[in-house]
Design a protein around this motif. Structure first.
Motif, PDB file in Angstrom:
ATOM      1  N   ASN A 168      34.167  45.062  40.325  1.00  0.00           N
ATOM      2  CA  ASN A 168      33.201  45.185  39.240  1.00  0.00           C
ATOM      3  C   ASN A 168      32.533  46.546  39.232  1.00  0.00           C
ATOM      4  O   ASN A 168      32.319  47.130  38.186  1.00  0.00           O
ATOM      5  N   ASN A 169      32.186  47.055  40.392  1.00  0.00           N
ATOM      6  CA  ASN A 169      31.380  48.267  40.444  1.00  0.00           C
ATOM      7  C   ASN A 169      31.972  49.375  41.314  1.00  0.00           C
ATOM      8  O   ASN A 169      31.379  50.430  41.410  1.00  0.00           O
ATOM      9  N   ASN A 224      28.976  37.474  39.811  1.00  0.00           N
ATOM     10  CA  ASN A 224      30.311  37.901  40.217  1.00  0.00           C
ATOM     11  C   ASN A 224      30.483  37.680  41.715  1.00  0.00           C
ATOM     12  O   ASN A 224      29.623  38.068  42.495  1.00  0.00           O
ATOM     13  N   PHE A 233      22.744  41.420  31.957  1.00  0.00           N
ATOM     14  CA  PHE A 233      23.555  42.232  32.861  1.00  0.00           C
ATOM     15  C   PHE A 233      23.184  41.982  34.324  1.00  0.00           C
ATOM     16  O   PHE A 233      24.058  41.946  35.189  1.00  0.00           O
ATOM     17  N   ILE A 234      21.908  41.799  34.580  1.00  0.00           N
ATOM     18  CA  ILE A 234      21.478  41.491  35.949  1.00  0.00           C
ATOM     19  C   ILE A 234      22.025  40.133  36.378  1.00  0.00           C
ATOM     20  O   ILE A 234      22.535  39.978  37.490  1.00  0.00           O
ATOM     21  N   ARG A 282      25.707  40.369  37.134  1.00  0.00           N
ATOM     22  CA  ARG A 282      25.952  41.086  38.386  1.00  0.00           C
ATOM     23  C   ARG A 282      25.850  40.158  39.592  1.00  0.00           C
ATOM     24  O   ARG A 282      26.629  40.248  40.536  1.00  0.00           O
ATOM     25  N   HIS A 293      35.366  41.275  39.503  1.00  0.00           N
ATOM     26  CA  HIS A 293      35.104  41.069  38.078  1.00  0.00           C
ATOM     27  C   HIS A 293      35.817  39.791  37.639  1.00  0.00           C
ATOM     28  O   HIS A 293      36.986  39.596  37.933  1.00  0.00           O
ATOM     29  N   LYS A 326      32.459  43.387  44.694  1.00  0.00           N
ATOM     30  CA  LYS A 326      32.210  42.319  43.736  1.00  0.00           C
ATOM     31  C   LYS A 326      33.411  42.240  42.806  1.00  0.00           C
ATOM     32  O   LYS A 326      33.807  43.234  42.201  1.00  0.00           O
ATOM     33  N   THR A 328      31.616  37.929  45.623  1.00  0.00           N
ATOM     34  CA  THR A 328      31.934  38.981  46.583  1.00  0.00           C
ATOM     35  C   THR A 328      33.263  38.652  47.242  1.00  0.00           C
ATOM     36  O   THR A 328      33.478  37.536  47.706  1.00  0.00           O
TER      37      THR A 328
END
Length: 179
Positions: free
Chosen positions: A130-131, A72, A65-66, A69, A9, A7, A74
């Motif tokens: 992102n993660n 963002n 935040f969800i 998420r 950012h 993902k 892919t």
């Protein structure tokens, strides 16, 4: 061919969406609780500012935040021995041949951000997971192994923390200074 998926950012989009979300949440609370005085009365009725903060965190901030998420995009990066292809839904595929790359910069503009520049000093693309920030190192390794770039280490300070920076290039350049 090696494939990486993560993902991406997107700071500008995230800030705009977060501000809009919080403004809407404020106005919903404002009108449903009877204005500023009504909101203050609800906090006082809870008996604790910590309790009110916890409720606001669960009811307002967690959904934000969800939402961010899922918003963002892919990104899929395919790398072979001569080029990399970057695919993102809704955008045209970007193919970058390794011989067009002048340098790679890691953690220079932002933490966990890889900037790829061409020989005219134009930013071709940036990758900022992102993660999964650890995914950048295998991407860099694939490019460096194919091009023969060498690394120049540097550092910079962000909010009092020392962050290591890396610049990969064929030419001799000075390291990124500490700010």
């Amino acid at each position: 061919m090696t494939t990486f998926q993560f993902k991406q950012h997107h700071t500008q989009k995230a800030i705009i969406i977060a501000v809009l979300y919080l403004v809407i949440a404020f106005f919903i609370a404002y009108f449903s609780l009877g204005g500023i005085n009504g909101m203050a009365d609800k906090v006082n009725a809870m008996g604790s500012a910590k309790g009110a903060g916890f409720v606001v965190g669960i009811v307002v901030i967690a959904p934000l935040f969800i939402l961010l998420r899922f918003l963002n995009p892919t990104v899929v990066v395919d790398i072979d021995d001569r080029k990399m292809t970057i695919r993102q839904k809704g955008k045209q595929d970007l193919m970058i041949h390794f011989n067009a790359i002048d340098r790679l910069e890691l953690n220079v503009k932002n933490v966990n951000r890889l900037d790829i520049y061409d020989k005219q000093n134009n930013l071709l693309v940036y990758l900022q997971p992102n993660n999964q920030p650890q995914i950048l190192q295998p991407i860099i390794n694939n490019i460096v192994n194919a091009t023969g770039f060498h690394a120049i280490r540097g550092s910079r300070k962000i909010m009092g923390n020392k962050i290591d920076t890396l610049l990969y290039s064929n030419r001799v350049v000075s390291p990124v200074p500490v700010h």
